[in-house]
Design an enzyme around this catalytic site. Structure first.
Site, PDB file in Angstrom:
ATOM      1  CB  ALA A 158      -0.901   0.016   1.232  1.00 36.19           C
ATOM      2  CE  LYS A 159       2.638   7.410  -3.499  1.00 37.93           C
ATOM      3  NZ  LYS A 159       4.059   7.050  -3.447  1.00 37.93           N
ATOM      4  CB  ALA A 160       0.505   3.044   4.083  1.00 35.74           C
TER       5      ALA A 160
END
Length: 298
Positions: A158-160
């Site tokens: 995820a691009k968290a």
């Protein structure tokens, strides 16, 4: 010229379904995202009024939210339309776009099941690029002491927002020591990526890049792999150990912000940006600018 801070600008930000004045687009100090890092985001670029890979970025934001147990309350298509609306409202043709979704202030604690998922889209001008001859000199990277975590210890696909804490630490230390950025290894000691860009190496005309099994398989990364294959370059995705850098001839980074950026050195390892770097830089810029000579990407 003093650049205005990001909280004090003219213009509009798309905020939960409507355009709001830039300075009024705020959140409460007890928002869950501020305390627990519960946010996902996208960085995108518009060239000549067109957002590059618009749909892919929208789909990834939704997917990142799902991985963090956050249901983004808009479809990818709705968010894509909102990006276009925000660019138009701010009269931007060449710029950067930041989409972000985050948990609000309805609960304060680790549990956050009933928090509202807020969504905002901001965009600002990002003009001028280095001339190709300047970029071909290459940037200098340090080696970070921080490692990319294992997939079973963090949501690495995820691009968290929370995953970028170690990137900030790595980049700050690199810049203090006179470097432009830092290269990060992974939990196994293998080469992973820079703080905000994927990395590629060249040896004997073949392109080598780490397998993205604990870091993002970047949208720009996939685009450049497509451009390289269209040019007839062999692209090898594999585990790469740090000591192998002594054998590589060229090195470059890819990312929305980095585009295709040649690297002159990583710690004590040196590279000479040459044919592969130059070719992919030119092909990428032709592609994003919509020029006829652009080579089709995957």
């Amino acid at each position: 010229m003093i650049t205005p801070t990001f909280d004090n600008r003219d213009g509009f930000i798309w905020y939960n379904g409507e355009l709001k004045p830039w300075r009024e687009s705020t959140l409460h100090v007890l928002s869950h995202a501020v305390h627990y890092g519960s946010a996902v985001f996208e960085g995108e670029r518009a060239y000549n009024g067109k957002v590059f890979k618009l749909a892919e970025h929208g789909q990834r934001l939704i997917k990142s939210g799902e991985i963090l147990d956050m249901k983004v309350p808009y479809s990818a298509a709705e968010l894509d339309d909102a990006v276009i609306e925000t660019l138009a409202a701010n009269n931007i043709t060449d710029g950067y776009i930041r989409r972000i979704a985050w948990r609000g202030s309805e609960m304060m604690g680790v549990s956050a099941q009933t928090t509202r998922i807020n969504v905002a889209i901001a965009t600002w001008e990002w003009p001028s690029y280095f001339k190709p001859e300047e970029r071909l000199k290459g940037i200098r990277l340090a080696l970070s002491k921080w490692a990319r975590p294992a997939p079973n210890t963090a949501p690495t696909s995820a691009k968290a927002a929370g995953l970028y804490m170690i990137c900030t630490l790595s980049k700050h230390e690199a810049e203090r020591n006179g470097f432009a950025d830092a290269l990060m290894l992974d939990y196994r000691g293998q080469i992973a990526e820079a703080t905000g860009a994927n990395v590629f190496f060249v040896k004997d005309g073949k392109i080598h890049t780490p397998t993205p099994d604990c870091f993002l398989d970047g949208i720009t990364r996939r685009t450049v792999i497509g451009l390289a294959k269209a040019r007839g370059f062999e692209v090898i995705e594999r585990a790469i150990m740090p000591e192998e850098m002594a054998e590589f001839e060229e090195c470059f980074l890819t990312g929305t912000a980095a585009e295709v950026t040649p690297v002159a050195s990583i710690a004590d390892y040196t590279f000479t940006p040459a044919h592969v770097c130059k070719t992919l830089m030119e092909d990428y810029m032709a592609l994003v600018r919509g020029e006829k000579e652009a080579v089709a990407a995957e």
